[in-house]
Design a protein around this motif. Structure first.
Motif, mmCIF file in Angstrom:
data_model
loop_
_atom_site.group_PDB
_atom_site.id
_atom_site.type_symbol
_atom_site.label_atom_id
_atom_site.label_comp_id
_atom_site.label_asym_id
_atom_site.label_seq_id
_atom_site.Cartn_x
_atom_site.Cartn_y
_atom_site.Cartn_z
ATOM 1 N N THR A 148 -1.897 23.899 30.361
ATOM 2 C CA THR A 148 -0.849 22.978 30.801
ATOM 3 C C THR A 148 -0.343 23.373 32.181
ATOM 4 O O THR A 148 -0.616 24.472 32.670
ATOM 5 C CB THR A 148 0.350 22.974 29.824
ATOM 6 O OG1 THR A 148 1.128 24.172 30.009
ATOM 7 C CG2 THR A 148 -0.117 22.902 28.377
ATOM 8 N N SER A 201 -1.011 27.936 26.582
ATOM 9 C CA SER A 201 -0.264 26.957 27.374
ATOM 10 C C SER A 201 -0.361 27.258 28.865
ATOM 11 O O SER A 201 -0.403 26.345 29.687
ATOM 12 C CB SER A 201 1.206 26.938 26.935
ATOM 13 O OG SER A 201 1.336 26.451 25.615
ATOM 14 N N ILE A 253 7.249 27.118 28.956
ATOM 15 C CA ILE A 253 6.293 27.662 27.993
ATOM 16 C C ILE A 253 6.965 28.719 27.122
ATOM 17 O O ILE A 253 6.783 28.745 25.899
ATOM 18 C CB ILE A 253 5.082 28.250 28.726
ATOM 19 C CG1 ILE A 253 4.249 27.120 29.339
ATOM 20 C CG2 ILE A 253 4.218 29.096 27.787
ATOM 21 C CD1 ILE A 253 3.154 27.588 30.264
ATOM 22 N N LYS A 265 9.258 26.997 24.598
ATOM 23 C CA LYS A 265 8.500 26.218 23.620
ATOM 24 C C LYS A 265 7.749 27.110 22.637
ATOM 25 O O LYS A 265 7.369 26.660 21.555
ATOM 26 C CB LYS A 265 7.518 25.288 24.327
ATOM 27 C CG LYS A 265 8.178 24.084 24.998
ATOM 28 C CD LYS A 265 7.151 23.173 25.638
ATOM 29 C CE LYS A 265 7.811 21.945 26.266
ATOM 30 N NZ LYS A 265 6.836 21.034 26.900
ATOM 31 N N CYS A 266 7.526 28.356 23.020
ATOM 32 C CA CYS A 266 6.814 29.295 22.144
ATOM 33 C C CYS A 266 7.766 30.213 21.382
ATOM 34 O O CYS A 266 7.329 31.188 20.769
ATOM 35 C CB CYS A 266 5.808 30.113 22.948
ATOM 36 S SG CYS A 266 4.424 29.134 23.563
ATOM 37 N N ASN A 276 2.963 23.196 32.622
ATOM 38 C CA ASN A 276 4.364 23.486 32.347
ATOM 39 C C ASN A 276 4.800 24.752 33.074
ATOM 40 O O ASN A 276 3.985 25.662 33.306
ATOM 41 C CB ASN A 276 4.599 23.667 30.849
ATOM 42 C CG ASN A 276 4.385 22.388 30.065
ATOM 43 O OD1 ASN A 276 4.440 21.297 30.636
ATOM 44 N ND2 ASN A 276 4.140 22.504 28.775
ATOM 45 N N HIS A 303 0.006 31.614 21.743
ATOM 46 C CA HIS A 303 0.268 30.223 22.097
ATOM 47 C C HIS A 303 0.719 30.105 23.551
ATOM 48 O O HIS A 303 0.361 29.149 24.248
ATOM 49 C CB HIS A 303 1.327 29.638 21.164
ATOM 50 C CG HIS A 303 0.818 29.334 19.788
ATOM 51 N ND1 HIS A 303 0.124 28.181 19.492
ATOM 52 C CD2 HIS A 303 0.875 30.042 18.635
ATOM 53 C CE1 HIS A 303 -0.218 28.187 18.211
ATOM 54 N NE2 HIS A 303 0.231 29.298 17.666
#
Length: 294
Positions: free
Chosen positions: A249, A245, A256, A259-260, A251, A241
């Protein structure tokens, strides 16, 4: 060249395949392998060195190679490519899950040649120039298709490759680990939970309870069934993931990571590099092209 990195691709279990289209002047991604099959088209690549398994070769201006799952491979720029005036390289990469076509499906009579093609890809397959010229327009336009049409086109491309002439295998051995059959509802249940909750606090106690086992018993069980520890399995899901990202993205790397499910940025950077052979920033820079998920 002596170290093979394990790439965690950004494909999720809900994707069929991904198409990546980019232009570059050098190849500097290290020798690596991954679970997915990879079909790689290179245009204007004369002088680039290709490594597949134990086979090394300097390629011509165009080439098309199918690499099986877990087979080490890489394209490397040698000194010849550093000369001024060399054309920019175009690369189209298609990656698809190894279970996209399951065994029962591939055993159908109409899929005989595709099954043979995927089996041969365990050693890597290079296709002839005539085949490349026929397939090139379809591969370069694959990213423009969407939904079911794109899936049908990929199947059609694989079929046409499977019946093409003058393909040759590259490596003398597969260099791949034996396929591991989980064959366990408990493991599948735990992996489904980890895939759905990778961004949350997932711990050994929780998944062991989900499997109805003690922590010690589950740790031995998952290692025996998958060849990986619980932490390694969870990290691979999270890294997949994170890779996606980084591509899709803008980000920051720290955003990242968190968020992961990685609460420690240094730890995230360290295991990302150990798996992919490059830092998250280098990975993002390397994939600075157009990527389409289907």
């Amino acid at each position: 060249m002596n170290e093979i990195y394990r790439e965690i691709t950004p494909l999720t279990q809900y994707d069929c395949f991904t198409v990546f289209d980019r232009k570059k002047t050098v190849f500097d991604f290290p020798l690596h392998n991954h679970e997915e099959f990879e079909l790689n088209l290179i245009l204007s690549g004369k002088g680039v060195k290709r490594v597949v398994g134990d086979h090394t070769e300097v390629i011509e201006d165009v080439e098309l190679v199918l690499v099986g799952n877990n087979l080490p491979h890489g394209w490397l720029t040698n000194s010849y490519r550093w000369q001024e005036g060399m054309p920019e390289i175009k690369e189209v990469t298609v990656q698809f899950h190894r279970d996209l076509f399951d065994d029962k499906f591939l055993k159908r009579n109409q899929l005989f040649f595709v099954r043979s093609l995927l089996e041969k890809s365990a050693k890597g397959i290079a296709f002839s120039r005539d085949t490349i010229e026929r397939i090139k327009p379809r591969l370069t336009s694959l990213a423009q298709k969407s939904g079911f049409d794109s899936m049908l086109e990929l199947m059609s491309i694989l079929h046409d490759l499977s019946v093409s002439r003058d393909m040759r295998t590259l490596s003398s051995s597969t260099f791949t680990d034996e396929d591991i059959n989980f064959n366990s509802r408990r493991i599948e249940k735990v992996f489904a939970f980890m895939r759905d909750n990778y961004d949350k606090d997932v711990n050994l106690a929780g998944v062991a309870k989900l499997a109805g086992m003690s922590e010690v018993s589950f740790s031995r069980f998952i290692k025996k069934r998958t060849g990986k520890t619980f932490v390694e399995s969870l990290n691979e899901i999270r890294l997949g993931h994170a890779s996606r990202s980084l591509i899709n993205t803008s980000n920051t790397i720290s955003e990242i990571a968190y968020k992961c499910g990685f609460n420690n940025l240094s730890y995230f950077n360290r295991i990302f590099k150990s798996r992919n052979g490059c830092t998250p920033k280098e990975f993002r820079d390397n994939y600075s092209g157009t990527r389409t998920f289907v």
